[in-house]
Write an enzyme that holds these catalytic residues in place. Structure first.
Site, PDB file in Angstrom:
ATOM      1  N   HIS A 144       0.618  -1.624   0.075  1.00 52.90           N
ATOM      2  CA  HIS A 144      -0.140   0.191  -0.162  1.00 52.90           C
ATOM      3  C   HIS A 144       1.022   1.144   0.232  1.00 52.90           C
ATOM      4  O   HIS A 144       0.739   1.891   0.691  1.00 52.90           O
ATOM      5  CB  HIS A 144      -0.620   0.133   0.849  1.00 52.90           C
ATOM      6  CG  HIS A 144      -2.532   0.921   1.070  1.00 52.90           C
ATOM      7  ND1 HIS A 144      -3.005   1.395   2.011  1.00 52.90           N
ATOM      8  CD2 HIS A 144      -3.458   0.431  -0.189  1.00 52.90           C
ATOM      9  CE1 HIS A 144      -4.012   2.477   1.180  1.00 52.90           C
ATOM     10  NE2 HIS A 144      -4.387   1.445   0.571  1.00 52.90           N
ATOM     11  N   ASP A 175      -8.791  12.169  -4.257  1.00 50.63           N
ATOM     12  CA  ASP A 175      -8.050  11.990  -2.903  1.00 50.63           C
ATOM     13  C   ASP A 175      -7.489  13.529  -2.689  1.00 50.63           C
ATOM     14  O   ASP A 175      -8.160  13.817  -3.491  1.00 50.63           O
ATOM     15  CB  ASP A 175      -7.104  10.943  -3.928  1.00 50.63           C
ATOM     16  CG  ASP A 175      -6.456  10.024  -3.151  1.00 50.63           C
ATOM     17  OD1 ASP A 175      -5.487  10.401  -2.359  1.00 50.63           O
ATOM     18  OD2 ASP A 175      -6.959   8.839  -2.849  1.00 50.63           O
ATOM     19  N   ASP A 312     -15.784   2.719  -1.855  1.00 54.83           N
ATOM     20  CA  ASP A 312     -15.795   2.028  -3.283  1.00 54.83           C
ATOM     21  C   ASP A 312     -16.796   0.492  -3.509  1.00 54.83           C
ATOM     22  O   ASP A 312     -16.964   0.104  -4.470  1.00 54.83           O
ATOM     23  CB  ASP A 312     -14.215   1.424  -3.457  1.00 54.83           C
ATOM     24  CG  ASP A 312     -14.103   1.187  -4.492  1.00 54.83           C
ATOM     25  OD1 ASP A 312     -14.368   1.509  -5.701  1.00 54.83           O
ATOM     26  OD2 ASP A 312     -12.875   0.005  -4.838  1.00 54.83           O
ATOM     27  N   HIS A 364     -11.720   9.596  -1.590  1.00 53.21           N
ATOM     28  CA  HIS A 364     -10.362   7.842  -1.209  1.00 53.21           C
ATOM     29  C   HIS A 364     -10.018   9.006  -0.161  1.00 53.21           C
ATOM     30  O   HIS A 364      -8.204   8.698  -0.250  1.00 53.21           O
ATOM     31  CB  HIS A 364     -10.183   7.503  -2.428  1.00 53.21           C
ATOM     32  CG  HIS A 364      -8.987   7.038  -1.656  1.00 53.21           C
ATOM     33  ND1 HIS A 364      -7.857   6.178  -1.943  1.00 53.21           N
ATOM     34  CD2 HIS A 364      -9.352   5.129  -1.053  1.00 53.21           C
ATOM     35  CE1 HIS A 364      -7.330   5.456  -2.482  1.00 53.21           C
ATOM     36  NE2 HIS A 364      -8.357   4.899  -1.382  1.00 53.21           N
ATOM     37  N   GLU A 392       3.170   0.451   4.466  1.00 54.48           N
ATOM     38  CA  GLU A 392       2.645   1.559   4.490  1.00 54.48           C
ATOM     39  C   GLU A 392       3.317   2.926   4.267  1.00 54.48           C
ATOM     40  O   GLU A 392       4.541   2.174   4.955  1.00 54.48           O
ATOM     41  CB  GLU A 392       1.255   2.401   5.784  1.00 54.48           C
ATOM     42  CG  GLU A 392       0.271   1.364   5.627  1.00 54.48           C
ATOM     43  CD  GLU A 392      -0.984   1.987   4.736  1.00 54.48           C
ATOM     44  OE1 GLU A 392      -0.526   2.508   3.556  1.00 54.48           O
ATOM     45  OE2 GLU A 392      -1.871   1.227   4.640  1.00 54.48           O
TER      46      GLU A 392
END
Length: 458
Positions: A144, A175, A312, A364, A392
């Site tokens: 991610h 985003d 989503d 998002h 991450e």
């Protein structure tokens, strides 16, 4: 007794500030820091940066989809490679996500199939697409990481590479979008990719028929990679003081990662206000406790979260029921319960919750802003899965002189544009208001506490 509590809180605040002060930071020029405000702007900027690249392009994303958006990216890469063959082009995606179709799709043609066809059609392009398996199972961890590194620029966004994130057609997913020019930051992020990911034994150059077999024989190597990623971070020497615009790049895997520790200290360092964005209201207990603690201290909290329709995984009621259909409703119930417990702070206007919805488009957005001094730019969803399972990263921006104040305020105001202020928990639907099949299933899984497991891994 009151004085003692205040003294203890002050000591804790000093500890959190000390942690942030001691983080290594690199200098960032204000004129090389730009925020974009729409997915179309981001798509244009990304394609433009690709077209002007001269040395290297490294695109890191959860997935590069076989749709019009993904094809625009591949076409741009093929074009610049033809013009400047010396450019080194690499794309990193999650291996598990690449080998399956999108949830709910009926087609059988996967992204790996598409990559294979690209390699066959352009065998001499030397555009490498790597699949990285972060765990033996997608449910237990994915790649991610975020960041599109093009020469000395980083185009950082939580967006993945497909038509919705790039707003190619009518529907989009909203985003955050940043363009940061910083040679040192570019080198730091590239070095991590080279040393920790591309050098791993389980990294697959996708588009070749042996990639599936190779992974199936390498489960132990995946565990070794995961163990290594838990202990490594970005390696660099800080050259910035605490009194200038600076960035601390952060990366990590697992609940004790440097990134997770920084999120914890960042929130607790607040003295006036915290703004937090997440697409899915499913925050881990440690973050909930932190926010509640700040509210007790009189600090204002603003949370901007996506409406269930902007999720989503949202499926309209007239569509067939699937397990994944429950997720947006489960997140809304989480938010309802959270607000019910803290309604007094909503009434006092110390807790402000906004829900984003604009047509059938998606939300998002992730990030944390603290006291007009700090902002965390990240793809981290701030949920239990991100904290525990996924690899991450983030960029922590320190702006003590408020050089980015106007850009930051414009970005937040743009995020707030399509939001509704939630003034009472009862304004959110109860499980009894949901479509019959959704409501019945939620009742059943709540009885056996299976909803807790779903919240942890999805």
């Amino acid at each position: 007794m009151t004085k003692k509590i205040k003294y203890n809180e002050l000591n804790k605040y000093d500890d959190h500030q000390r942690f942030l002060r001691e983080l290594p930071k690199i200098i960032q020029r204000v004129d090389y820091f730009k925020i974009l405000f729409s997915p179309k702007e981001f798509r244009i900027a990304l394609l433009h940066a690709i077209s002007r690249a001269s040395n290297h392009i490294c695109l890191v994303t959860l997935y590069l989809d076989d749709d019009l958006g993904g094809k625009k990216i591949i076409d741009a890469l093929l074009h610049v490679k033809k013009l400047r063959p010396q450019i080194k082009i690499r794309i990193l995606v999650d291996w598990h996500r690449a080998r399956r179709v999108r949830i709910g799709s009926s087609k059988k043609y996967t992204n790996i199939d598409w990559y294979t066809d690209i390699i066959k059609q352009y065998p001499n392009t030397e555009i490498a697409i790597y699949g990285i398996p972060i765990h033996v199972n997608e449910a237990l961890g994915v790649l991610h990481l975020k960041g599109f590194i093009i020469d000395d620029q980083i185009l950082y966004s939580g967006a993945n590479l497909n038509g919705e994130y790039l707003h190619v057609n009518t529907k989009y997913r909203y985003d955050r979008y940043h363009i940061i020019r910083n040679p040192q930051l570019s080198d730091i992020m590239l070095n991590y990719i080279d040393q920790e990911l591309l050098s791993a034994k389980v990294t697959n150059n996708l588009g070749y028929g042996n990639s599936l077999k190779k992974l199936n024989n390498s489960k132990n190597n995946i565990r070794l990679l995961r163990r290594n990623l838990r202990r490594v971070c970005y390696r660099y020497q800080g050259n910035a003081t605490f009194h200038e615009l600076a960035i601390s790049p952060l990366v990590g895997l697992g609940k004790n990662s440097a990134l997770n520790k920084t999120i914890y200290h960042l929130i607790y360092s607040a003295r006036n206000k915290v703004v937090l964005c997440t697409p899915y209201f499913n925050m881990p207990t440690v973050l909930i406790r932190a926010l509640v603690s700040l509210l007790h201290q009189g600090i204002n909290i603003e949370i901007i979260v996506g409406d269930k329709i902007a999720n989503d995984f949202y499926v309209p009621a007239h569509h067939p029921f699937t397990l994944i259909s429950i997720l947006p409703y489960l997140y809304e119930l989480n938010l309802r319960y959270f607000l019910k417990k803290l309604q007094k702070y909503v009434d006092d206007k110390r807790l402000l919750v906004r829900m984003w919805k604009e047509g059938n488009n998606g939300y998002h957005v992730k990030g944390i802003w603290v006291d007009d001094e700090w902002q965390l730019i990240t793809g981290n969803n701030l949920n239990p899965r991100s904290i525990r399972f996924d690899l991450e990263n983030a960029l922590l921006v320190h702006d003590p002189c408020k050089l980015l104040f106007h850009q930051k305020n414009k970005e937040l105001n743009m995020i707030r544009m399509h939001t509704n202020h939630v003034t009472h928990y009862t304004s959110l639907q109860h499980v009894s208001d949901y479509p019959t099949k959704i409501g019945q299933f939620l009742y059943r899984i709540h009885k056996i506490r299976f909803d807790r497991l779903i919240n942890r891994i999805l």
